[in-house]
Design a protein around this motif. Structure first.
Motif, mmCIF file in Angstrom:
data_model
loop_
_atom_site.group_PDB
_atom_site.id
_atom_site.type_symbol
_atom_site.label_atom_id
_atom_site.label_comp_id
_atom_site.label_asym_id
_atom_site.label_seq_id
_atom_site.Cartn_x
_atom_site.Cartn_y
_atom_site.Cartn_z
ATOM 1 N N ASP A 14 -6.155 -13.192 6.008
ATOM 2 C CA ASP A 14 -7.417 -12.552 6.403
ATOM 3 C C ASP A 14 -8.639 -13.166 5.725
ATOM 4 N N TYR A 15 -8.508 -13.565 4.454
ATOM 5 C CA TYR A 15 -9.657 -14.000 3.676
ATOM 6 C C TYR A 15 -9.793 -15.515 3.564
ATOM 7 N N GLY A 36 -15.912 -14.353 -0.703
ATOM 8 C CA GLY A 36 -16.262 -13.852 -2.023
ATOM 9 C C GLY A 36 -15.079 -13.224 -2.741
ATOM 10 N N LEU A 37 -15.379 -12.358 -3.710
ATOM 11 C CA LEU A 37 -14.356 -11.750 -4.559
ATOM 12 C C LEU A 37 -13.672 -10.592 -3.839
ATOM 13 N N GLU A 38 -12.352 -10.623 -3.835
ATOM 14 C CA GLU A 38 -11.534 -9.557 -3.261
ATOM 15 C C GLU A 38 -10.380 -9.280 -4.209
ATOM 16 N N THR A 39 -9.899 -8.040 -4.208
ATOM 17 C CA THR A 39 -8.673 -7.734 -4.941
ATOM 18 C C THR A 39 -7.568 -7.572 -3.915
ATOM 19 N N ILE A 40 -6.438 -8.178 -4.204
ATOM 20 C CA ILE A 40 -5.288 -8.061 -3.311
ATOM 21 C C ILE A 40 -4.072 -7.678 -4.133
ATOM 22 N N ASP A 41 -3.149 -6.967 -3.504
ATOM 23 C CA ASP A 41 -1.933 -6.544 -4.202
ATOM 24 C C ASP A 41 -1.123 -7.759 -4.634
ATOM 25 N N LEU A 42 -0.393 -7.612 -5.731
ATOM 26 C CA LEU A 42 0.452 -8.702 -6.235
ATOM 27 C C LEU A 42 1.469 -9.140 -5.176
ATOM 28 N N ASP A 43 1.930 -8.180 -4.370
ATOM 29 C CA ASP A 43 2.946 -8.516 -3.371
ATOM 30 C C ASP A 43 2.366 -8.701 -1.965
ATOM 31 N N ASP A 45 0.740 -10.506 1.384
ATOM 32 C CA ASP A 45 1.200 -11.660 2.160
ATOM 33 C C ASP A 45 0.153 -12.774 2.068
ATOM 34 N N PHE A 46 0.516 -13.882 1.423
ATOM 35 C CA PHE A 46 -0.353 -15.051 1.330
ATOM 36 C C PHE A 46 0.509 -16.257 1.000
ATOM 37 N N GLU A 47 -0.058 -17.444 1.237
ATOM 38 C CA GLU A 47 0.642 -18.690 0.935
ATOM 39 C C GLU A 47 0.099 -19.242 -0.385
#
Length: 175
Positions: A14-15, A36-43, A45-47
């Motif tokens: 998404d980002y 910009g700055l975003e917080t995402i969960d440790l788990d 979905d990202f590469e």
């Protein structure tokens, strides 16, 4: 699950592409090129484009700072940031005597700051009473009732506070 270190590069669906700039116990703080700055969960979905290891504190600076602020608020007479209602910003308080002497004026911000300091000092006194080893339970209850009445006497100043959660609250009526 392996925790990414600060400086790791990721590609989020998404980002977009970003760099891990902080890690807490539950989140990555990622600065994305386009979002910009975003917080995402440790788990989440990202590469992982490039992982950096051994650059993670077990507790983030943010978590330490938040804990320190809570401790200071609880045990000192420093006060939290309390906002003045927007309509009073830049205003002034005018005390007009009943005789011919001059009016007394002061900025509402100054008066508001003094009200907040009174509230904070009452809270500190309340904490000291509750933690006192020299007072018995009945004395603590009696003093707590006086403090509740003091708060009730100060409810007229609630009009100055921006948020209701900052209001003075006295004894609730039993209906």
């Amino acid at each position: 699950m392996k925790i990414l270190g600060i400086g790791s590069r990721i590609d989020h669906p998404d980002y977009g592409k970003g760099v891990v700039t902080n890690v807490s116990s539950k989140h990555y703080w990622v600065t994305f090129l386009e979002n910009g700055l975003e917080t995402i969960d440790l788990d989440a979905d990202f590469e992982v484009i490039e992982a950096v290891e051994d650059e993670v504190d077990s507790v983030s600076f943010f978590d330490v700072e938040r804990s320190l602020v809570k401790i200071l608020e609880k045990w000192s007479d420093t006060h939290e940031k309390v906002a003045l209602a927007d309509k009073w910003r830049g205003g002034k308080l005018v005390l007009e005597p009943g005789d011919t002497t001059a009016n007394k004026e002061m900025p509402i911000d100054t008066f508001f700051h003094k009200i907040v300091m009174v509230r904070d000092r009452i809270r500190v006194m309340e904490q000291k009473i509750n933690s006192s080893k020299n007072l018995d339970d009945q004395e603590k209850i009696d003093l707590q009732q006086y403090i509740t009445r003091i708060y009730g006497s100060l409810t007229s100043f609630n009009v100055l506070f921006k948020t209701k959660s900052d209001h003075f609250v006295g004894e609730k009526s039993k209906q």
